[in-house]
Motif scaffolding. Structure first.
Motif, PDB file in Angstrom:
ATOM      1  N   ASP A 338       0.848  -1.192   0.000  1.00 61.41           N
ATOM      2  CA  ASP A 338       0.000   0.000   0.000  1.00 61.41           C
ATOM      3  C   ASP A 338       0.882   1.239   0.000  1.00 61.41           C
ATOM      4  O   ASP A 338       1.762   1.389   0.842  1.00 61.41           O
ATOM      5  N   GLY A 339       0.637   2.126  -0.957  1.00 57.35           N
ATOM      6  CA  GLY A 339       1.431   3.340  -1.052  1.00 57.35           C
ATOM      7  C   GLY A 339       0.553   4.569  -1.028  1.00 57.35           C
ATOM      8  O   GLY A 339      -0.535   4.565  -0.448  1.00 57.35           O
ATOM      9  N   ASP A 340       1.029   5.621  -1.670  1.00 55.13           N
ATOM     10  CA  ASP A 340       0.294   6.875  -1.753  1.00 55.13           C
ATOM     11  C   ASP A 340      -0.873   6.701  -2.726  1.00 55.13           C
ATOM     12  O   ASP A 340      -0.687   6.621  -3.935  1.00 55.13           O
ATOM     13  N   SER A 341      -2.090   6.640  -2.195  1.00 57.48           N
ATOM     14  CA  SER A 341      -3.264   6.375  -3.033  1.00 57.48           C
ATOM     15  C   SER A 341      -3.467   7.452  -4.080  1.00 57.48           C
ATOM     16  O   SER A 341      -3.840   7.165  -5.226  1.00 57.48           O
ATOM     17  N   GLN A 342      -3.192   8.716  -3.705  1.00 54.16           N
ATOM     18  CA  GLN A 342      -3.427   9.806  -4.639  1.00 54.16           C
ATOM     19  C   GLN A 342      -2.474   9.728  -5.821  1.00 54.16           C
ATOM     20  O   GLN A 342      -2.858   9.956  -6.969  1.00 54.16           O
ATOM     21  N   GLN A 343      -1.193   9.390  -5.553  1.00 51.78           N
ATOM     22  CA  GLN A 343      -0.214   9.258  -6.635  1.00 51.78           C
ATOM     23  C   GLN A 343      -0.576   8.093  -7.553  1.00 51.78           C
ATOM     24  O   GLN A 343      -0.461   8.193  -8.777  1.00 51.78           O
ATOM     25  N   LEU A 344      -1.007   6.988  -6.962  1.00 55.29           N
ATOM     26  CA  LEU A 344      -1.413   5.838  -7.775  1.00 55.29           C
ATOM     27  C   LEU A 344      -2.604   6.189  -8.647  1.00 55.29           C
ATOM     28  O   LEU A 344      -2.659   5.826  -9.828  1.00 55.29           O
ATOM     29  N   TYR A 345      -3.560   6.912  -8.072  1.00 54.47           N
ATOM     30  CA  TYR A 345      -4.735   7.297  -8.849  1.00 54.47           C
ATOM     31  C   TYR A 345      -4.347   8.183 -10.026  1.00 54.47           C
ATOM     32  O   TYR A 345      -4.885   8.044 -11.131  1.00 54.47           O
ATOM     33  N   LYS A 346      -3.387   9.088  -9.820  1.00 53.50           N
ATOM     34  CA  LYS A 346      -2.927   9.964 -10.909  1.00 53.50           C
ATOM     35  C   LYS A 346      -2.337   9.138 -12.044  1.00 53.50           C
ATOM     36  O   LYS A 346      -2.550   9.428 -13.220  1.00 53.50           O
ATOM     37  N   LYS A 347      -1.607   8.086 -11.684  1.00 48.07           N
ATOM     38  CA  LYS A 347      -1.011   7.246 -12.732  1.00 48.07           C
ATOM     39  C   LYS A 347      -2.087   6.436 -13.454  1.00 48.07           C
ATOM     40  O   LYS A 347      -2.024   6.244 -14.668  1.00 48.07           O
ATOM     41  N   TYR A 348      -3.073   5.969 -12.708  1.00 51.90           N
ATOM     42  CA  TYR A 348      -4.186   5.272 -13.353  1.00 51.90           C
ATOM     43  C   TYR A 348      -4.925   6.216 -14.311  1.00 51.90           C
ATOM     44  O   TYR A 348      -5.349   5.819 -15.398  1.00 51.90           O
ATOM     45  N   SER A 349      -5.056   7.472 -13.903  1.00 51.67           N
ATOM     46  CA  SER A 349      -5.720   8.462 -14.765  1.00 51.67           C
ATOM     47  C   SER A 349      -4.926   8.690 -16.040  1.00 51.67           C
ATOM     48  O   SER A 349      -5.494   8.893 -17.115  1.00 51.67           O
ATOM     49  N   GLN A 350      -3.589   8.655 -15.927  1.00 47.42           N
ATOM     50  CA  GLN A 350      -2.746   8.815 -17.118  1.00 47.42           C
ATOM     51  C   GLN A 350      -2.996   7.696 -18.121  1.00 47.42           C
ATOM     52  O   GLN A 350      -3.001   7.914 -19.324  1.00 47.42           O
ATOM     53  N   ILE A 351      -3.208   6.478 -17.602  1.00 44.14           N
ATOM     54  CA  ILE A 351      -3.483   5.346 -18.496  1.00 44.14           C
ATOM     55  C   ILE A 351      -4.780   5.588 -19.262  1.00 44.14           C
ATOM     56  O   ILE A 351      -4.870   5.338 -20.472  1.00 44.14           O
ATOM     57  N   LEU A 352      -5.802   6.098 -18.555  1.00 45.47           N
ATOM     58  CA  LEU A 352      -7.103   6.322 -19.182  1.00 45.47           C
ATOM     59  C   LEU A 352      -7.070   7.493 -20.158  1.00 45.47           C
ATOM     60  O   LEU A 352      -7.600   7.423 -21.264  1.00 45.47           O
ATOM     61  N   LYS A 353      -6.434   8.587 -19.742  1.00 43.69           N
ATOM     62  CA  LYS A 353      -6.461   9.810 -20.553  1.00 43.69           C
ATOM     63  C   LYS A 353      -5.348   9.850 -21.596  1.00 43.69           C
ATOM     64  O   LYS A 353      -5.389  10.646 -22.525  1.00 43.69           O
ATOM     65  N   ARG A 354      -4.331   8.986 -21.433  1.00 45.15           N
ATOM     66  CA  ARG A 354      -3.189   8.956 -22.351  1.00 45.15           C
ATOM     67  C   ARG A 354      -2.509  10.322 -22.418  1.00 45.15           C
ATOM     68  O   ARG A 354      -2.184  10.820 -23.500  1.00 45.15           O
ATOM     69  N   GLU A 355      -2.310  10.908 -21.258  1.00 41.34           N
ATOM     70  CA  GLU A 355      -1.684  12.225 -21.185  1.00 41.34           C
ATOM     71  C   GLU A 355      -0.325  12.124 -20.500  1.00 41.34           C
ATOM     72  O   GLU A 355      -0.082  11.237 -19.691  1.00 41.34           O
ATOM     73  N   ASN A 356       0.571  13.097 -20.838  1.00 43.12           N
ATOM     74  CA  ASN A 356       1.891  13.200 -20.209  1.00 43.12           C
ATOM     75  C   ASN A 356       2.661  11.888 -20.296  1.00 43.12           C
ATOM     76  O   ASN A 356       3.337  11.479 -19.348  1.00 43.12           O
ATOM     77  N   LEU A 357       2.545  11.222 -21.431  1.00 43.38           N
ATOM     78  CA  LEU A 357       3.244   9.957 -21.624  1.00 43.38           C
ATOM     79  C   LEU A 357       4.548  10.201 -22.372  1.00 43.38           C
ATOM     80  O   LEU A 357       4.678  11.137 -23.158  1.00 43.38           O
ATOM     81  N   SER A 358       5.532   9.348 -22.132  1.00 42.96           N
ATOM     82  CA  SER A 358       6.840   9.515 -22.764  1.00 42.96           C
ATOM     83  C   SER A 358       7.288   8.207 -23.397  1.00 42.96           C
ATOM     84  O   SER A 358       6.665   7.162 -23.224  1.00 42.96           O
ATOM     85  N   LYS A 359       8.400   8.278 -24.092  1.00 41.64           N
ATOM     86  CA  LYS A 359       8.963   7.100 -24.752  1.00 41.64           C
ATOM     87  C   LYS A 359       9.409   6.060 -23.731  1.00 41.64           C
ATOM     88  O   LYS A 359       9.472   4.868 -24.015  1.00 41.64           O
ATOM     89  N   GLU A 360       9.741   6.524 -22.531  1.00 43.08           N
ATOM     90  CA  GLU A 360      10.216   5.627 -21.483  1.00 43.08           C
ATOM     91  C   GLU A 360       9.086   4.833 -20.838  1.00 43.08           C
ATOM     92  O   GLU A 360       9.341   3.847 -20.151  1.00 43.08           O
TER      93      GLU A 360
END
Length: 664
Positions: A338-360
């Protein structure tokens, strides 16, 4: 366990600081593309103790296929799309009196008694906010609703098929508020202006609606099992109440699938298997909704690369992309702790919105054929890949494969390897075969297509699991498949097709070499630099027996020599290609033994018979090659490694060009 993974994914979402409006989006089907046409016909009944008014609305804009739901308003209409069963009947539990209407429902809205007691009343009985109310009150609401719809029937009925939403705004319920002004509020969601009290506005209380949604879902789960004061399978602690996880919330864990159920359980005893408490079940709901949103179909072009037969070139060419059953891919990023729920949620949102993604980031289209991008996660997470076919909405699915416990850094390194193959090695391989084509080579664009074209569709899942866990792979099947296809194409004199197969073959070997280096294996294969070195020695006539110790080396030089001889043979005799004319009979399978005895052994005789002029390197290479064949035959290399020999034979044969270093 799949259920545990879903809970681990959903827990950060449940614990995040999401607004009520966003939570309603997560837990209902208001944004579901399948449900958008219901918003075309909204039948809103505004009702207080004595009076009622009828509103007919469309929540969105556009015609036919271009219709788009108004996302600024749809959260005030928290609909839940039924999974399984007959949708014409009351399905599951409803949080507030908002019900999906199908065409048969709408067509019978002019029949007061039938619509009131066959459609409205059964749904009111299953609505959370009315669970403590007596039937007499619900019957009165049903009859008033049906009567006003009947009165306005001619205004909304259409001969065409209609879908809609029946919305009963009941002032006697705490779920609804009437406010004498229009305002934007985090808690109260605006519906429309009142008709009973003009200038006033109708609102839905999002707090009560959200509680109703969670209660509705939890109550549905109780239908297959419910216990008080029991230990939860997930928290391992005694909880006030637990329910079955097998239910209609997400049909991956459906009660229609009998496998997990013991024959000794009753119909409502599924808690004997898995018990889930209310908090965990909420996380499970968020997890299932998240997975619904990130599930994507594998493209038809990739399915063809993954599942078309690899040993028959013609069969694969004639297969259509639509010949394969649709397969869906679901990426699950699971936190180990269990980690920072808010940070995890932001990353899950990135997957859905396909925003702020990089080659890495992990581009799963490269790694798994799934058109999703996973932002960079630490190795304190695991990536699981789920593939299934069938119809999820009916609970009729077939799990094709579950690739588990993939370490993000391992996946990232594999991604780099596949990219290098496509950007660097492919260019060098094409250049080696004198091909200037720069178009994408789809057979190596992704890891699944690379593996399937090398090993065959029956091995794609198992080899992917092996590669993601950094275990050694064996490439004997690659040589078997390549040799078989080259023989088929050679019989048809499809030399461009042969080059295409060899380009894939050496591309996979480049992947194999880099993969072995990544996992620390010393085993290597011949690369382009090795073949360039051997080719240079051949042109110079400086080959030695040490250069011809493997089946691949022997096959490659045999191909060079027979092509060099064939060029002169055709020029001198006017006959067809030497291999086709003298060695390979139509429809036969060319073997190392045939190349040696019917081809190379006769070169000296035919050269003198036809007084053929060949470069000086030919005689030198022929002598060394004949000695190497005798040695290889004694070691049984020709019979044990015939596929390696034939693959490189055709490589040398198709590569040979007269070099300026060859002396006349």
């Amino acid at each position: 366990m799949l259920a545990e993974d879903i809970v681990r994914i959903g827990r950060p979402i449940a614990k995040s600081n999401l607004s009520n409006e966003m939570r309603i989006r997560w837990l209902t089907d208001i944004d579901n593309e399948v449900c958008k046409n219901y918003f075309r016909n909204v039948f809103l009944i505004e009702m207080n103790e004595e009076k009622e008014a009828f509103h007919f609305m469309t929540i969105g804009d556009g015609e036919d296929k271009n219709f788009e739901v108004d996302r600024r308003r749809n959260t005030a209409f928290p609909i839940i799309y039924p999974n399984g069963g007959n949708p014409l009947n009351a399905q599951g539990i409803y949080p507030v009196p908002i019900y999906l209407m199908y065409d048969p429902h709408i067509k019978k809205m002019n029949n007061v008694e039938e619509f009131a007691f066959e459609v409205v009343f059964p749904r009111l009985k299953k609505t959370v906010i009315y669970k403590h109310d007596e039937d007499s009150k619900l019957e009165k609401i049903a009859r008033r609703t049906a009567q006003i719809l009947s009165n306005h029937y001619e205004h909304f009925i259409d001969q065409e098929k209609q879908l809609g939403i029946l919305y009963i705004w009941d002032k006697t319920s705490e779920a609804f508020q009437e406010i004498p002004e229009y305002k934007k509020d985090k808690r109260f969601l605006w519906i429309c202006e009142s008709k009973l009290h003009p200038q006033n506005h109708l609102y839905l209380d999002s707090e009560i609606a959200l509680e109703g949604i969670l209660e509705a879902k939890f109550s549905e789960a109780k239908e297959l099992g419910y216990k008080k004061d029991a230990v939860s399978t997930f928290t391992n602690q005694r909880e006030e109440e637990v329910v079955s996880i097998y239910n209609k919330s997400w049909l991956w864990l459906s009660p229609t699938w009998e496998m997990p159920r013991s024959i000794y359980w009753g119909k409502k005893e599924w808690t004997n298997g898995i018990k889930v408490d209310k908090k965990t079940y909420e996380a499970y709901l968020y997890g299932t909704q998240f997975l619904k949103q990130i599930t994507v179909p594998i493209s038809n072009a990739l399915l063809k690369e993954m599942f078309a037969p690899i040993t028959n070139v013609e069969a694969k060419r004639n297969m259509r992309n639509t010949s394969f059953e649709p397969i869906y891919g679901v990426p699950l990023v699971v936190p180990l702790i269990d980690g920072d729920s808010q940070q995890l949620y932001k990353k899950y949102s990135q997957i859905l919105k396909r925003e702020n993604l990089s080659k890495e980031d992990l581009h799963l289209e490269i790694l798994a054929g799934i058109n999703r991008v996973i932002p960079k996660f630490s190795d304190e997470h695991r990536l699981n890949l789920l593939y299934y076919s069938g119809d999820l909405s009916r609970g009729n699915m077939h799990i094709r494969m579950m690739l588990t416990d993939i370490i993000p850094s391992v996946a990232a390194n594999l991604q780099k390897i596949v990219r290098k193959i496509n950007s660097i090695d492919l260019f060098e391989i094409r250049k080696f075969f004198s091909i200037n084509n720069e178009t994408p080579f789809y057979r190596i664009k992704s890891l699944p297509s690379l593996i399937s074209n090398a090993f065959g569709p029956g091995y794609v899942w198992s080899v992917m699991q092996t590669v993601f866990h950094k275990h050694p792979i064996r490439i004997r099947r690659l040589y078997e498949a390549t040799a078989r296809k080259l023989n088929e194409l050679a019989n048809k004199e499809d030399y461009w097709g042969m080059v295409d197969e060899l380009i894939f073959h050496y591309s996979f070997l480049a992947f194999y070499q880099k993969y072995n280096e990544e996992i620390g294996l010393k085993e290597r294969v011949n690369t382009l630099s090795d073949w360039n070195s051997l080719l240079a020695k051949y042109h110079e006539g400086s080959l030695t027996l040490d250069d011809l110790q493997t089946a691949e080396q022997l096959g490659f030089v045999s191909g060079l020599l027979l092509k060099q001889f064939s060029n002169s043979y055709r020029f001198k005799t006017g006959k067809d290609d030497y291999v086709k004319h003298r060695v390979m009979k139509f429809g036969t399978k060319l073997t190392p033994d045939m190349i040696w005895k019917s081809g190379i052994l006769r070169c000296k005789e035919l050269k003198e018979q036809w007084d053929m002029k060949l470069a000086a390197n030919f005689e030198k290479n022929l002598g060394i090659l004949l000695l190497a064949f005798i040695e290889a035959n004694n070691k049984k290399i020709l019979s044990n490694e015939k596929d390696q020999f034939m693959t490189t034979f055709w490589s040398g044969y198709l590569l040979y060009k007269k070099d300026k270093n060859e002396e006349e």
